[in-house]
Design a protein around this motif. Structure first.
Motif, PDB file in Angstrom:
ATOM      1  N   GLU A  10      32.283 -42.411  17.034  1.00 39.77           N
ATOM      2  CA  GLU A  10      32.720 -43.690  17.577  1.00 39.77           C
ATOM      3  C   GLU A  10      31.531 -44.491  18.093  1.00 39.77           C
ATOM      4  O   GLU A  10      30.876 -44.089  19.056  1.00 39.77           O
ATOM      5  N   GLY A  11      31.237 -45.610  17.426  1.00 40.40           N
ATOM      6  CA  GLY A  11      30.224 -46.537  17.904  1.00 40.40           C
ATOM      7  C   GLY A  11      28.858 -45.947  18.114  1.00 40.40           C
ATOM      8  O   GLY A  11      28.141 -46.346  19.042  1.00 40.40           O
ATOM      9  N   GLU A  24      25.936 -48.690  15.741  1.00 37.02           N
ATOM     10  CA  GLU A  24      27.352 -48.670  16.100  1.00 37.02           C
ATOM     11  C   GLU A  24      28.225 -48.195  14.941  1.00 37.02           C
ATOM     12  O   GLU A  24      29.195 -48.854  14.537  1.00 37.02           O
ATOM     13  N   GLY A  26      30.947 -45.927  13.060  1.00 37.96           N
ATOM     14  CA  GLY A  26      32.176 -45.189  13.313  1.00 37.96           C
ATOM     15  C   GLY A  26      32.696 -44.587  12.022  1.00 37.96           C
ATOM     16  O   GLY A  26      32.655 -45.215  10.963  1.00 37.96           O
ATOM     17  N   ARG A  28      35.601 -41.209  10.566  1.00 34.73           N
ATOM     18  CA  ARG A  28      36.538 -40.124  10.884  1.00 34.73           C
ATOM     19  C   ARG A  28      36.663 -39.202   9.690  1.00 34.73           C
ATOM     20  O   ARG A  28      36.739 -39.655   8.545  1.00 34.73           O
ATOM     21  N   GLY A  61      27.603 -44.569  22.048  1.00 36.01           N
ATOM     22  CA  GLY A  61      28.723 -44.013  21.309  1.00 36.01           C
ATOM     23  C   GLY A  61      28.879 -42.518  21.523  1.00 36.01           C
ATOM     24  O   GLY A  61      28.191 -41.906  22.354  1.00 36.01           O
TER      25      GLY A  61
END
Length: 259
Positions: A10-11, A24, A26, A28, A61
């Motif tokens: 994240e970030g 930054e 991100g 998943r 992050g």
């Protein structure tokens, strides 16, 4: 088979020597997914992976595994859950292949107990056979070819039984047969996999999702068929790509020309 866990980046920003190399980012990876990072040289793939396997700490992050901040774990806890195959590896002592592979069990041992347990020996023997280096088991690691070293280190990562397996250009030094095998092996082993790849056809064939990095930023993400579009590849890699279908499997493949 290892229990897979969700990876959530994240970030994340990374700075080295005052320069920001990752901006930054991100991404998943769901439990059990194989997620690929692609991008030209210098785009930040390896830097981001180093942040995931804790060699670098993000300037901003977070990196979370099943909701836990990886950088808050103890080294032992982290090693039980995350294994990494890096581009750079060195050994000051000439351990045998069998000894190098057995090192993958160190995070699971208690105290100074050795590798004599039957289940541990069985796991190591399985991994050595699975990557095709059983004939090298008593050979010194320093005397191996680049491909033989790579296969040995893949076996070590497999016996570590990680929840997350991080692979930085895992097909380096491998012949065609072993290139085709390595990502299939990673998926079969069961962990979540985050891998940086140069070979876009391997990425298309083996990854569930792709994230495209350029100058430290994510510029595209999604399933391979959505990401590997000729216009994006021209913009990011500077090549003309022609999509074709594999005549036997129907899988997406790419032919390349200079622009």
């Amino acid at each position: 088979m290892a229990k897979a866990e969700e990876l959530l980046v994240e970030g994340v920003s990374v700075e080295l020597a005052g320069a920001r190399l990752v901006h930054e980012v991100g991404l998943r990876a769901a439990p059990g997914q194989v997620v690929g990072l692609i991008g030209p040289n210098g785009s930040g793939k390896s830097t981001l992976l180093r942040c995931v396997y804790r060699v670098l700490r993000p300037a901003g992050g977070s990196v979370r595994l099943d909701g836990e901040d990886l950088h808050a774990l103890t080294p032992r806890e982290s090693a039980r859950r995350v294994a990494a195959l890096t581009q750079e590896h060195s050994a000051e002592f000439d351990f045998t292949v069998a000894e190098v592979v057995a090192m993958g069990r160190l995070p699971h041992r208690r105290g100074l107990s050795g590798p004599g347990a039957a289940d541990e020996a069985e796991r190591c023997a399985w991994a050595i056979r699975r990557v095709g280096v059983e004939h090298l088991a008593e050979r010194g690691f320093l005397n191996l070819s680049g491909g033989e070293k790579q296969r040995t280190l893949i076996a070590r990562a497999l016996v570590q039984e990680p929840r997350l397996l991080v692979l930085d250009e895992p097909t380096n030094h491998l012949d065609v047969a072993h290139q085709l095998e390595v990502l299939a092996l990673a998926r079969e082993a069961g962990p979540t996999v985050l891998t940086a790849l140069h070979d876009l056809n391997l990425a298309a064939a083996h990854c569930d999702l792709l994230y495209v990095l350029r100058a430290g930023r994510i510029v595209a993400s999604g399933p391979p068929e959505e990401v590997l579009r000729p216009e994006l590849l021209a913009e990011v890699f500077g090549v003309r790509a022609t999509p074709v279908r594999h005549p036997l499997t129907g899988a997406l493949q790419l032919l390349f020309d200079r622009l």
